[in-house]
Scaffold this motif. Structure first.
Motif, PDB file in Angstrom:
ATOM      1  N   THR A  50     -44.713 109.863 -60.581  1.00  0.00           N
ATOM      2  CA  THR A  50     -45.587 110.073 -59.425  1.00  0.00           C
ATOM      3  C   THR A  50     -47.020 109.661 -59.729  1.00  0.00           C
ATOM      4  O   THR A  50     -47.437 109.612 -60.890  1.00  0.00           O
ATOM      5  N   ALA A  51     -47.761 109.384 -58.665  1.00  0.00           N
ATOM      6  CA  ALA A  51     -49.188 109.096 -58.808  1.00  0.00           C
ATOM      7  C   ALA A  51     -49.994 110.372 -58.995  1.00  0.00           C
ATOM      8  O   ALA A  51     -51.162 110.326 -59.392  1.00  0.00           O
ATOM      9  N   ALA A  52     -49.409 111.521 -58.724  1.00  0.00           N
ATOM     10  CA  ALA A  52     -50.115 112.797 -58.842  1.00  0.00           C
ATOM     11  C   ALA A  52     -50.383 113.137 -60.301  1.00  0.00           C
ATOM     12  O   ALA A  52     -49.532 112.929 -61.168  1.00  0.00           O
ATOM     13  N   PHE A  93     -47.688 108.572 -63.492  1.00  0.00           N
ATOM     14  CA  PHE A  93     -47.712 107.174 -63.914  1.00  0.00           C
ATOM     15  C   PHE A  93     -48.610 107.060 -65.150  1.00  0.00           C
ATOM     16  O   PHE A  93     -49.742 107.561 -65.160  1.00  0.00           O
ATOM     17  N   ARG A  94     -48.126 106.383 -66.200  1.00  0.00           N
ATOM     18  CA  ARG A  94     -48.952 106.315 -67.400  1.00  0.00           C
ATOM     19  C   ARG A  94     -48.709 105.025 -68.183  1.00  0.00           C
ATOM     20  O   ARG A  94     -47.722 104.338 -67.999  1.00  0.00           O
ATOM     21  N   ARG A  95     -49.637 104.772 -69.082  1.00  0.00           N
ATOM     22  CA  ARG A  95     -49.526 103.686 -70.039  1.00  0.00           C
ATOM     23  C   ARG A  95     -49.652 104.269 -71.439  1.00  0.00           C
ATOM     24  O   ARG A  95     -50.162 105.375 -71.608  1.00  0.00           O
ATOM     25  N   GLU A  96     -49.212 103.498 -72.442  1.00  0.00           N
ATOM     26  CA  GLU A  96     -49.195 104.019 -73.800  1.00  0.00           C
ATOM     27  C   GLU A  96     -49.714 102.977 -74.776  1.00  0.00           C
ATOM     28  O   GLU A  96     -49.616 101.776 -74.539  1.00  0.00           O
ATOM     29  N   CYS A  97     -50.223 103.473 -75.890  1.00  0.00           N
ATOM     30  CA  CYS A  97     -50.653 102.613 -76.987  1.00  0.00           C
ATOM     31  C   CYS A  97     -50.082 103.206 -78.275  1.00  0.00           C
ATOM     32  O   CYS A  97     -50.196 104.404 -78.513  1.00  0.00           O
ATOM     33  N   TYR A  98     -49.423 102.373 -79.088  1.00  0.00           N
ATOM     34  CA  TYR A  98     -48.768 102.850 -80.303  1.00  0.00           C
ATOM     35  C   TYR A  98     -49.582 102.482 -81.531  1.00  0.00           C
ATOM     36  O   TYR A  98     -50.283 101.463 -81.558  1.00  0.00           O
ATOM     37  N   GLY A  99     -49.466 103.327 -82.573  1.00  0.00           N
ATOM     38  CA  GLY A  99     -50.161 103.082 -83.834  1.00  0.00           C
ATOM     39  C   GLY A  99     -49.205 103.140 -84.999  1.00  0.00           C
ATOM     40  O   GLY A  99     -48.143 102.528 -84.988  1.00  0.00           O
ATOM     41  N   SER A 113     -50.233 102.570 -61.141  1.00  0.00           N
ATOM     42  CA  SER A 113     -49.151 101.987 -60.358  1.00  0.00           C
ATOM     43  C   SER A 113     -47.799 102.268 -60.993  1.00  0.00           C
ATOM     44  O   SER A 113     -47.692 102.520 -62.203  1.00  0.00           O
ATOM     45  N   LEU A 114     -46.776 102.201 -60.166  1.00  0.00           N
ATOM     46  CA  LEU A 114     -45.413 102.381 -60.638  1.00  0.00           C
ATOM     47  C   LEU A 114     -45.038 101.268 -61.614  1.00  0.00           C
ATOM     48  O   LEU A 114     -44.379 101.519 -62.629  1.00  0.00           O
ATOM     49  N   LYS A 115     -45.455 100.025 -61.331  1.00  0.00           N
ATOM     50  CA  LYS A 115     -45.080  98.912 -62.195  1.00  0.00           C
ATOM     51  C   LYS A 115     -45.618  99.103 -63.607  1.00  0.00           C
ATOM     52  O   LYS A 115     -44.944  98.816 -64.591  1.00  0.00           O
ATOM     53  N   GLU A 116     -46.849  99.601 -63.720  1.00  0.00           N
ATOM     54  CA  GLU A 116     -47.405  99.902 -65.035  1.00  0.00           C
ATOM     55  C   GLU A 116     -46.513 100.893 -65.781  1.00  0.00           C
ATOM     56  O   GLU A 116     -46.255 100.758 -66.972  1.00  0.00           O
ATOM     57  N   ASP A 117     -46.071 101.898 -65.056  1.00  0.00           N
ATOM     58  CA  ASP A 117     -45.242 102.937 -65.665  1.00  0.00           C
ATOM     59  C   ASP A 117     -43.894 102.371 -66.121  1.00  0.00           C
ATOM     60  O   ASP A 117     -43.420 102.680 -67.207  1.00  0.00           O
ATOM     61  N   LEU A 118     -43.287 101.549 -65.287  1.00  0.00           N
ATOM     62  CA  LEU A 118     -41.998 100.970 -65.639  1.00  0.00           C
ATOM     63  C   LEU A 118     -42.128  99.983 -66.797  1.00  0.00           C
ATOM     64  O   LEU A 118     -41.202  99.835 -67.602  1.00  0.00           O
ATOM     65  N   ALA A 119     -43.268  99.320 -66.911  1.00  0.00           N
ATOM     66  CA  ALA A 119     -43.474  98.307 -67.947  1.00  0.00           C
ATOM     67  C   ALA A 119     -43.482  98.892 -69.353  1.00  0.00           C
ATOM     68  O   ALA A 119     -43.241  98.173 -70.329  1.00  0.00           O
ATOM     69  N   ILE A 125     -32.589  98.111 -67.917  1.00  0.00           N
ATOM     70  CA  ILE A 125     -31.682  98.959 -67.125  1.00  0.00           C
ATOM     71  C   ILE A 125     -32.234 100.368 -66.965  1.00  0.00           C
ATOM     72  O   ILE A 125     -31.742 101.138 -66.136  1.00  0.00           O
ATOM     73  N   ASN A 126     -33.277 100.702 -67.754  1.00  0.00           N
ATOM     74  CA  ASN A 126     -33.941 101.998 -67.628  1.00  0.00           C
ATOM     75  C   ASN A 126     -35.309 101.869 -66.967  1.00  0.00           C
ATOM     76  O   ASN A 126     -36.050 102.857 -66.890  1.00  0.00           O
ATOM     77  N   ALA A 127     -35.649 100.676 -66.529  1.00  0.00           N
ATOM     78  CA  ALA A 127     -36.986 100.422 -65.980  1.00  0.00           C
ATOM     79  C   ALA A 127     -36.916 100.125 -64.491  1.00  0.00           C
ATOM     80  O   ALA A 127     -37.564  99.210 -63.983  1.00  0.00           O
ATOM     81  N   MET A 128     -36.096 100.894 -63.786  1.00  0.00           N
ATOM     82  CA  MET A 128     -35.980 100.762 -62.330  1.00  0.00           C
ATOM     83  C   MET A 128     -36.367 102.081 -61.672  1.00  0.00           C
ATOM     84  O   MET A 128     -36.315 103.145 -62.302  1.00  0.00           O
ATOM     85  N   ALA A 129     -36.741 101.991 -60.425  1.00  0.00           N
ATOM     86  CA  ALA A 129     -37.134 103.184 -59.661  1.00  0.00           C
ATOM     87  C   ALA A 129     -36.453 103.169 -58.304  1.00  0.00           C
ATOM     88  O   ALA A 129     -36.051 102.111 -57.796  1.00  0.00           O
ATOM     89  N   LEU A 130     -36.313 104.352 -57.730  1.00  0.00           N
ATOM     90  CA  LEU A 130     -35.677 104.512 -56.423  1.00  0.00           C
ATOM     91  C   LEU A 130     -36.566 105.369 -55.544  1.00  0.00           C
ATOM     92  O   LEU A 130     -36.945 106.478 -55.927  1.00  0.00           O
TER      93      LEU A 130
END
Length: 489
Positions: A50-52, A93-99, A113-119, A125-130
């Protein structure tokens, strides 16, 4: 549009998505639930993106009277909500950075955005939304990969596995669960970056291996684990603030291409092992036992040759039990679980030998002796527990025979043997509590009651030896004779 998919999701997920949307926040069902729905499977978990922000999610949910579980914390933007008794996870919705960490992101920040989250997800097969309206959002070709039965990373597999090494084990697990093949580029990356798993926690890796084992096609996932070198690696465990390396299952790699006597086996040891694992039901104790039942074959001190020059592995059951205990203990599996798996590995050849000798009409005494020996071993608390162990052993050995690729005996012969075994087990108590005797009918005086323990112990041994039947009347007579004799001493 696919309204039927959303119609098939649970009402609780729909209620939560509707509540967020009514409050002005975009909300979607994401991840494995979407994949499973598209495959016609019932999802085990329903995750919502969610965007919340977390505080906004909590406010919306509390306005509806739903409970919040504050276990996951806000650091990862995840809120666990109980809607009508069902626990759902809602992630902003989130983005990540790994170390340096091989699994956990170094930094997480909220996306827009949802696309950022799915990316940021592992596989297409786990990067789809409904959506609540039934629209599928699939920016990375997950539906196409489902149709091709392909496990492919979102973006560059080398980058995805470098970010989170647990994804390598997840690739094997999904291959086993779905029966899919892993994309060629991902397979190359698995082999190239498997040393990255050394930074993973033992618990995480062990859980993925266990999920692979109980999947529908464990042989697929296990084959990748071995041939990519993952199982040959080590992970780590933290003890008193210090990390210690833990080897995984390198012993399994030693089984690859190890030949067997062609008179009894079509496959080498590793392929036979995979076939045996596939042949037992998806119970963790059985799958582990099948995986380790021949782990000592081909080893120094076990491997030999017969007069025809064909390979033999006499004693592989005993040495295999030692190795199985060592392997399962370092993976920190529960003690009682380890004991049962080791017992199955130790006894699988004894089962085969008794099966053959009883059918030849010569081994009934030996079979009774074996069951009596196990009843007195101290491994089993009740006759029911021992019966369960022998049932599991029968299943393991049937799979072992099937996995040879050769035809040994017929089903009616196996059923005959199992009926004989069941009859012996039925008459073999393990503990004196299982004797069908009412002690109060016999031991009434205080001086007599002190003799209950020694009397029951003696009766138990006689029943196990077949000198007495476990029937109340016969036991009562025997107990009274014993008491009369020992009161005078």
């Amino acid at each position: 549009m696919n309204h039927n998919l959303m119609d098939s999701t649970i009402n609780e997920a729909q209620c939560l998505m509707q509540a967020l949307q009514s409050a002005g926040f975009a909300a979607y069902l994401v991840g494995g639930a979407v994949r499973d729905l598209l495959l016609g499977r019932v999802p085990k978990d329903f995750d919502i993106a969610t965007a919340a922000l977390p505080d906004q999610v909590i406010a919306v949910c509390r306005s509806r009277g739903w409970s919040i579980i504050d276990k996951l914390g806000k650091n990862f933007g995840v809120t666990a909500v109980i809607v009508k008794g069902v626990t759902l996870e809602v992630a902003t919705f989130r983005r990540e950075c790994y170390g340096e960490d091989a699994h956990r992101p170094e930094q997480v920040w909220y996306g827009t955005s949802l696309k950022e989250d799915l990316a940021r997800r592992d596989f297409t097969i786990n990067a789809m939304a409904l959506s609540l309206q039934g629209d599928i959002i699939d920016p990375f070709g997950g539906q196409q990969d489902l149709a091709r039965q392909l496990i492919r990373t979102v973006g560059n597999p080398k980058e995805r596995f470098q970010e989170d090494a647990l994804r390598m084990f997840r690739a094997c697990r999904f291959a086993a669960q779905l029966g899919f093949i892993v994309d060629e580029a991902a397979l190359v990356a698995l082999s190239e970056f498997h040393t990255r798993v050394r930074g993973l926690a033992l618990e995480r890796v062990r859980d993925e291996i266990s999920l692979t084992l109980i999947a529908d096609q464990p042989d697929v996932g296990l084959g990748i684990l071995v041939h990519a070198g993952l199982i040959l690696e080590e992970c780590r465990i933290k003890v008193q603030g210090v990390y210690h390396p833990v080897p995984l299952l390198s012993e399994l790699g030693d089984l690859v291409d190890v030949p067997q006597n062609p008179a009894y086996h079509v496959h080498d040891v590793w392929r036979h092992t995979l076939a045996a694992v596939q042949a037992v039901p998806p119970k963790l104790v059985l799958r582990w036992a099948a995986l380790l039942h021949d782990v000592a074959k081909g080893r120094q001190g076990v491997r030999g040759q017969n007069q025809a020059g064909q390979p033999t592995d006499h004693g592989h059951d005993r040495q295999g039990a030692v190795l199985a205990e060592k392997m399962l203990k370092r993976l920190d599996l529960p003690a009682r679980f380890r004991t049962r798996v080791v017992w199955l590995v130790l006894n699988h050849m004894r089962f085969h030998m008794n099966f053959n000798s009883v059918l030849d009409g010569q081994g009934l005494t030996s079979l009774k002796h074996w069951v009596r020996e196990e009843a007195r071993s101290g491994l089993f608390r009740t006759a029911e527990e021992m019966h369960e162990a022998f049932d599991q052993l029968a299943v393991l050995c049937a799979a072992d025979a099937k996995a040879t690729g050769r035809q040994f005996g017929h089903e009616h012969e196996r059923e005959k043997f199992l009926l004989i075994l069941a009859d012996i087990l039925q008459s073999m108590p393990v503990h004196s509590r299982e004797l069908r005797l009412v002690v109060d009918d016999i031991f009434q005086e205080e001086t007599e009651r002190r003799l209950i323990g020694p009397c029951l112990k003696g009766l138990l041994l006689r029943v196990q030896d077949g000198m007495l039947s476990n029937e109340r009347q016969e036991l009562t007579v025997a107990a009274r004779k014993w008491l009369k004799k020992h009161k005078q001493l």
